[in-house]
Scaffold this motif. Structure first.
Motif, short mmCIF file in Angstrom:
data_model
loop_
_atom_site.label_atom_id
_atom_site.label_comp_id
_atom_site.label_asym_id
_atom_site.label_seq_id
_atom_site.Cartn_x
_atom_site.Cartn_y
_atom_site.Cartn_z
N GLN A 274 0.81 -1.20 0.00
CA GLN A 274 0.00 0.00 0.00
C GLN A 274 0.86 1.27 0.00
N GLY A 275 0.22 2.40 -0.25
CA GLY A 275 0.84 3.70 -0.10
C GLY A 275 1.85 4.04 -1.18
N LYS A 276 2.66 5.04 -0.87
CA LYS A 276 3.59 5.55 -1.87
C LYS A 276 4.69 4.55 -2.20
N VAL A 277 5.05 3.70 -1.23
CA VAL A 277 6.07 2.69 -1.52
C VAL A 277 5.56 1.68 -2.52
N GLY A 278 4.32 1.24 -2.35
CA GLY A 278 3.73 0.32 -3.31
C GLY A 278 3.64 0.94 -4.70
N GLN A 279 3.25 2.22 -4.75
CA GLN A 279 3.17 2.89 -6.05
C GLN A 279 4.55 3.00 -6.68
N ALA A 280 5.57 3.29 -5.87
CA ALA A 280 6.94 3.39 -6.38
C ALA A 280 7.41 2.04 -6.91
N MET A 281 7.05 0.96 -6.23
CA MET A 281 7.40 -0.38 -6.73
C MET A 281 6.79 -0.63 -8.09
N ARG A 282 5.52 -0.30 -8.22
CA ARG A 282 4.83 -0.52 -9.50
C ARG A 282 5.42 0.36 -10.60
N ASP A 283 5.72 1.60 -10.26
CA ASP A 283 6.29 2.52 -11.25
C ASP A 283 7.68 2.07 -11.68
N PHE A 284 8.48 1.62 -10.71
CA PHE A 284 9.84 1.18 -11.03
C PHE A 284 9.80 -0.08 -11.90
N ALA A 285 8.86 -0.98 -11.62
CA ALA A 285 8.74 -2.19 -12.43
C ALA A 285 8.38 -1.87 -13.87
#
Length: 464
Positions: A274-285
């Motif tokens: 969840q949150g900004k870390v999860g979004q960063a993971m998805r964006d980096f992938a």
């Protein structure tokens, strides 16, 4: 295996659900486990060769010939290699890894004797239960049980037990360099990495298949000066110059990097984070060049090492007298090097950062390696084995920021996969800390998991 040591601050135990009475194979494995925990295989105790001798007796009793059991002395410690002969139809051997040594445990600090296997409240307690005498045990027990059952693998299976993974890793280095014929394999499976995560409610979350690990390297930064009387200070002070150099290291971020493993890992983990870390993971992938996503991940303690090489100051020494200008000052810089990056490249980067007045030297030896490819046969077999004990759990490639003996195999051209079959809660991980323990159910599940994994990758053989 390397997990958060913050859990070592927790000392309370929560009783787990009652388990069915162990079967004959589990009883035998528990007996081996109990014997192994009793060996004080800490550095300086000289007990690794004694433990290896005990294991050799168990293999001989199961029918393994002396010619396939090798104990290789190395100072006060030793390595051990055991070969399970196959019929040769399945290709090159598979190596199976664990280490016999453990981190030092001070009995006076523990709530229980660290060198006695104690079963209590659904846990096995003792030094090495998690890291990694459980791995030593399940490999040995499976070899013994398969041998007695008449199983003939389609390829040789080779157990590789090292004796100093927690310290110098010299035994693995020696095996690869001087005994390659004993350990050469198509690929290796490492009990000391990877593994399953349970939520705090006990439900399985994910299984990490480790395909890469960062290299460990220590560098010394040294400044020198002619010194003099402290009543006559000068601008060229070795301690101040070292401080300036350290600030440059602190302010530097190594380039963002990625590989197939980190991209796949962030894609899988991002779906449930969840949150900004999860979004960063998805964006980096989606785009490993996304600088904003990389910055968010770098600011997260649990993710900081997954996208770049990291270097941090860990020790200082300098000066020689209270009333004298320092003649030298030294700092240790510990680096965890991204797979595929040469150790010398990191040293040169540090040298360029701090300038020519500061000496930058590598301490000891360091080994770098590339990430291992995502072999479909390994992924499929691991998934089958995981689902045999935890149906439906996602299997995700992971890169470890710590280091194991597996890096030596990878550096020698043997792809290596961390596939520990233990499922645990983060709050139950006490590896390297006080009151180390593993859930009893997870230990027995690990035994069954390795049976499926070995018979899948080295079968169909014959078993009664």
């Amino acid at each position: 295996m390397l997990k958060s040591l913050l859990a070592s601050l927790l000392t309370c135990s929560v009783a787990l659900p009652a388990l069915a009475a162990p079967d004959a194979n589990q009883v035998q494995a528990r007996d081996i486990f109990s014997h192994l925990i009793a060996f004080k295989t800490e550095i300086g105790q000289g007990q690794v060769p004694v433990m290896a001798s005990y294991l050799a007796d168990q293999f001989r009793a199961a029918g393994f010939p002396d010619s396939d059991i090798h104990i290789i002395p190395h100072g006060e410690t030793a390595a051990m290699v055991v070969r399970y002969r196959g019929n040769g139809t399945g290709g090159k051997p598979i190596a199976l890894m664990a280490h016999m040594d453990v981190v030092t445990a001070k009995p006076e600090d523990w709530q229980r004797d660290p060198f006695k296997l104690i079963e209590e409240n659904g846990y096995f307690y003792g030094r090495g239960t998690e890291d990694i005498k459980s791995g030593v045990t399940v490999l040995a027990a499976n070899f013994i049980q398969l041998k007695k059952a008449g199983f003939v693998p389609t390829r040789d299976l080779i157990i590789v037990y090292t004796g100093d993974e927690e310290t110098s890793q010299d035994t693995m280095n020696d095996l690869v360099k001087s005994h390659r014929d004993l350990v050469d394999a198509e690929f290796a499976l490492n009990t000391d990495a990877g593994g399953g995560e349970l939520g705090e409610d006990g439900k399985p979350l994910v299984f990490g298949l480790q395909t890469a690990e960062k290299a460990y390297a220590d560098f010394e930064l040294t400044t020198r000066n002619s010194g003099g009387h402290s009543s006559l200070p000068r601008a060229d002070n070795a301690i101040y110059e070292l401080a300036d150099a350290l600030k440059k290291v602190q302010g530097y971020a190594f380039p963002v990097m990625s590989n197939d493993t980190t991209v796949a890992s962030f894609k899988a983990l991002g779906a449930s984070t969840q949150g900004k870390v999860g979004q960063a993971m998805r964006d980096f992938a989606k785009d490993p060049h996304d600088a904003a996503a990389a910055a968010v991940l770098a600011a997260e303690p649990s993710e900081v090492g997954k996208t770049r090489t990291t270097c941090v100051a860990t020790m200082l020494r300098g000066g020689h007298a209270d009333n004298a200008l320092p003649q030298s000052a030294t700092a240790n810089i510990n680096c965890r090097v991204f797979p595929g990056v040469a150790i010398e490249t990191v040293r040169k980067t540090l040298q360029d950062l701090v300038g020519s007045k500061v000496e930058v030297t590598l301490i000891g030896h360091a080994v770098a390696s590339d990430a291992s490819p995502l072999r479909p046969d390994v992924v499929a077999a691991v998934t089958k084995a995981v689902h045999s004990i935890r149906p439906g759990v996602a299997v995700t490639p992971v890169q470890e920021s710590g280091a194991t003996d597996g890096i030596y195999f990878r550096a020698a051209g043997i792809p290596t996969y961390g596939v520990n079959g233990m499922f645990m809660k983060n709050s139950d991980s006490f590896a390297h800390g006080l009151n180390e323990r593993v859930p009893v159910k997870s230990f027995y599940d690990d035994l069954a998991y390795w049976h499926v994994l070995l018979t899948t990758l080295a079968g169909p053989g014959t078993a009664k």
